[in-house]
Design an enzyme around this catalytic site. Structure first.
Site, PDB file in Angstrom:
ATOM      1  N   HIS A  66       0.798  -1.234   0.000  1.00  0.00           N
ATOM      2  CA  HIS A  66       0.000   0.000   0.000  1.00  0.00           C
ATOM      3  C   HIS A  66       0.828   1.280   0.000  1.00  0.00           C
ATOM      4  O   HIS A  66       0.277   2.373  -0.051  1.00  0.00           O
ATOM      5  CB  HIS A  66      -0.948   0.030   1.204  1.00  0.00           C
ATOM      6  CG  HIS A  66      -0.243   0.330   2.504  1.00  0.00           C
ATOM      7  ND1 HIS A  66       0.535  -0.592   3.148  1.00  0.00           N
ATOM      8  CD2 HIS A  66      -0.183   1.451   3.241  1.00  0.00           C
ATOM      9  CE1 HIS A  66       1.041  -0.048   4.244  1.00  0.00           C
ATOM     10  NE2 HIS A  66       0.635   1.196   4.328  1.00  0.00           N
TER      11      HIS A  66
HETATM   12  C1  UD1 Z   1      -2.123   5.520   5.849  1.00  0.00           C
HETATM   13  C2  UD1 Z   1      -0.822   5.998   6.476  1.00  0.00           C
HETATM   14  C3  UD1 Z   1       0.228   4.913   6.360  1.00  0.00           C
HETATM   15  C4  UD1 Z   1      -0.264   3.614   6.940  1.00  0.00           C
HETATM   16  C5  UD1 Z   1      -1.577   3.234   6.282  1.00  0.00           C
HETATM   17  C6  UD1 Z   1      -2.157   1.978   6.849  1.00  0.00           C
HETATM   18  C7  UD1 Z   1      -0.371   8.413   6.345  1.00  0.00           C
HETATM   19  C8  UD1 Z   1       0.434   9.448   5.668  1.00  0.00           C
HETATM   20  N1  UD1 Z   1      -0.299   7.186   5.805  1.00  0.00           N
HETATM   21  O1  UD1 Z   1      -1.879   5.315   4.466  1.00  0.00           O
HETATM   22  O2  UD1 Z   1       1.393   5.310   7.063  1.00  0.00           O
HETATM   23  O3  UD1 Z   1       0.694   2.606   6.716  1.00  0.00           O
HETATM   24  O4  UD1 Z   1      -2.514   4.310   6.478  1.00  0.00           O
HETATM   25  O5  UD1 Z   1      -3.257   1.543   6.077  1.00  0.00           O
HETATM   26  O6  UD1 Z   1      -1.027   8.699   7.316  1.00  0.00           O
HETATM   27  N2  UD1 Z   1      -9.395   4.662   1.821  1.00  0.00           N
HETATM   28  C9  UD1 Z   1     -10.591   3.985   1.791  1.00  0.00           C
HETATM   29  N3  UD1 Z   1     -11.180   3.665   2.992  1.00  0.00           N
HETATM   30  C10 UD1 Z   1     -10.641   3.983   4.186  1.00  0.00           C
HETATM   31  C11 UD1 Z   1      -9.424   4.686   4.196  1.00  0.00           C
HETATM   32  C12 UD1 Z   1      -8.812   5.017   3.012  1.00  0.00           C
HETATM   33  O7  UD1 Z   1     -11.118   3.671   0.740  1.00  0.00           O
HETATM   34  O8  UD1 Z   1     -11.236   3.650   5.234  1.00  0.00           O
HETATM   35  C13 UD1 Z   1      -8.734   4.995   0.538  1.00  0.00           C
HETATM   36  C14 UD1 Z   1      -9.021   6.398   0.061  1.00  0.00           C
HETATM   37  O9  UD1 Z   1      -9.107   6.382  -1.305  1.00  0.00           O
HETATM   38  C15 UD1 Z   1      -7.764   7.158   0.448  1.00  0.00           C
HETATM   39  C16 UD1 Z   1      -6.696   6.077   0.308  1.00  0.00           C
HETATM   40  O10 UD1 Z   1      -7.323   4.858   0.695  1.00  0.00           O
HETATM   41  O11 UD1 Z   1      -7.566   8.259  -0.360  1.00  0.00           O
HETATM   42  C17 UD1 Z   1      -5.498   6.314   1.159  1.00  0.00           C
HETATM   43  O12 UD1 Z   1      -5.863   6.525   2.532  1.00  0.00           O
HETATM   44  P1  UD1 Z   1      -4.917   7.433   3.469  1.00  0.00           P
HETATM   45  O13 UD1 Z   1      -5.361   7.346   4.877  1.00  0.00           O
HETATM   46  O14 UD1 Z   1      -4.748   8.775   2.866  1.00  0.00           O
HETATM   47  O15 UD1 Z   1      -3.507   6.742   3.331  1.00  0.00           O
HETATM   48  P2  UD1 Z   1      -3.080   5.207   3.439  1.00  0.00           P
HETATM   49  O16 UD1 Z   1      -2.513   4.804   2.142  1.00  0.00           O
HETATM   50  O17 UD1 Z   1      -4.199   4.370   4.002  1.00  0.00           O
END
Ligand code: UD1
Length: 363
Positions: free
Chosen positions: A206
């Site tokens: 991820h």
């Molecule tokens: C975040 C953390 C990362 C951690 C990871 C664990 C930061 C900078 N990054 O990355 O360090 O390893 O979480 O998973 O804080 N999304 C969904 N549903 C959700 C959450 C997210 O669909 O419940 C999708 C959305 O499209 C979002 C993308 O995942 O834009 C990324 O989510 P985000 O929290 O921005 O970053 P992660 O890649 O999850």
């Protein structure tokens, strides 16, 4: 004393659960509350962990959702500031390195609330990682630096920190594995996928550097196409990764790999059950490097570096990056890996949250 714990993204919940349990035991001295920022919000990325780990419903849910880094961090700061205006803790406990960690810490410290950073001092020395920026900044403004492994202390000393506020406490994520080991073993999720114990690989992916561009995803397609000929692979795919595979038109290619099972994100017991019964893990996660070290399972880390060097010193983790040949030779290493030689780092004994609670009570 009033202590608030912050959880925002998936790996945070396993880290705050044991702390919540231990702090609650001191309810005559300490009032403990949970703030959930809503950085992760899907059932399978958030609520399932509260249910399985026996975490109480958050006292404050900030509902910030996904956005760019600046917008998400700013939204968390504005929302948590309102909480602190009404209900001001003495201490804010933050874990790990996600945007919720730095956003809540920065808000707290400017309002005169002391911050304790759980998992302090870890360094990948890679400023291209958003997490590295979050870690460094959070450590800088914390009054208590609680380290999960000796490298944390070494790094903080090298950065000139006051050693009086640094403690080696162990790993609260491992507390959670140790506490729930029986539930994890009896969950048997792997059987529902028709997998045989010790015969399949488990993959997670991820990191933005790995999944946010087409070339990198194509490289992983090639790696998986090869690896799946050797053993079945199960891949609980992060929403970021799923969206990007679709965005870059690679879904058909990934779906065409026989022996690769791409599944939805799953709960904690289900995931750890997959890990514990797997032949080996391939991952770009930080926490999974630690969980496999604790469990003595070979882990191939698909990153150029790790902020958790104890996992490599212990012999369970090979940090190989994403080069096809390096991954292939690491897969060969897993064939000769013998689990019986490996023991968990001594400080990862399941009692980190107890130590942290004692430190705060005596502070
Ligand atoms: C975040 C953390 C990362 C951690 C990871 C664990 C930061 C900078 N990054 O990355 O360090 O390893 O979480 O998973 O804080 N999304 C969904 N549903 C959700 C959450 C997210 O669909 O419940 C999708 C959305 O499209 C979002 C993308 O995942 O834009 C990324 O989510 P985000 O929290 O921005 O970053 P992660 O890649 O999850």
């Amino acid at each position: 004393m009033k202590i608030f714990l912050v959880g925002g993204a998936r790996p945070n919940f396993m880290k705050i659960a044991p702390l919540y349990r231990e702090l609650k035991k001191k309810s005559d001295l300490i009032e403990t509350k949970i703030i959930h920022t809503g950085q992760h919000y899907d059932y399978s990325m958030s609520k399932v962990f509260f249910e399985q780990l026996g975490l109480a419903e958050p006292d404050y849910y900030l509902n910030v959702g996904s956005a760019s880094h600046a917008t998400q961090t700013a939204n968390i700061m504005m929302a948590v500031e309102k909480v602190f205006e009404q209900d001001k803790p003495d201490w804010l406990f933050v874990v790990g390195d996600v945007n919720s960690t730095i956003a809540c810490s920065l808000t707290a410290v400017k309002m005169g609330i002391k911050v304790a950073h759980v998992e302090a001092g870890l360094r990948s020395f890679d400023m291209d990682m958003p997490e590295e920026i979050n870690r460094i900044l959070t450590d800088r403004i914390s009054s208590l630096l609680l380290c999960s492994e000796p490298s944390g202390i070494k790094n903080l000393r090298a950065e000139g920190y006051d050693m009086g506020k640094i403690f080696l406490v162990g790993n609260t994520m491992i507390d959670t594995v140790a506490f729930h080991l029986a539930d994890i073993k009896k969950n048997d999720f792997y059987k529902t996928l028709d997998l045989k114990a010790n015969s399949y690989a488990c993959l997670t992916l991820h990191r933005p550097s790995n999944v946010d561009n087409a070339d990198s995803l194509l490289n992983f397609y090639n790696i998986l196409d090869y690896a799946a000929k050797e053993s079945e692979i199960v891949f609980p795919a992060h929403p970021r990764t799923v969206k990007n595979i679709e965005k870059f038109g690679l879904k058909e290619k990934f779906d065409s790999i026989k022996n690769l099972k791409i599944i939805e994100p799953i709960g904690y017991f289900e995931f750890m059950n997959l890990v514990i019964n797997s032949k080996f893990i391939m991952t770009d996660s930080g926490g999974i490097q630690e969980e496999t070290t604790f469990l003595g399972i070979p882990c191939i880390t698909l990153r150029e570096n790790t902020e958790r060097p104890i996992t490599c010193d212990n012999g369970t983790n090979k940090v190989v990056g994403t080069d096809f040949n390096k991954v292939v030779s690491a897969i060969k290493w897993t064939e000769v890996f013998s689990r019986s030689y490996y023991i968990a780092p001594l400080i990862w004994d399941g009692y980190a949250a107890e130590r942290i609670t004692e430190i705060i009570v005596n502070y």
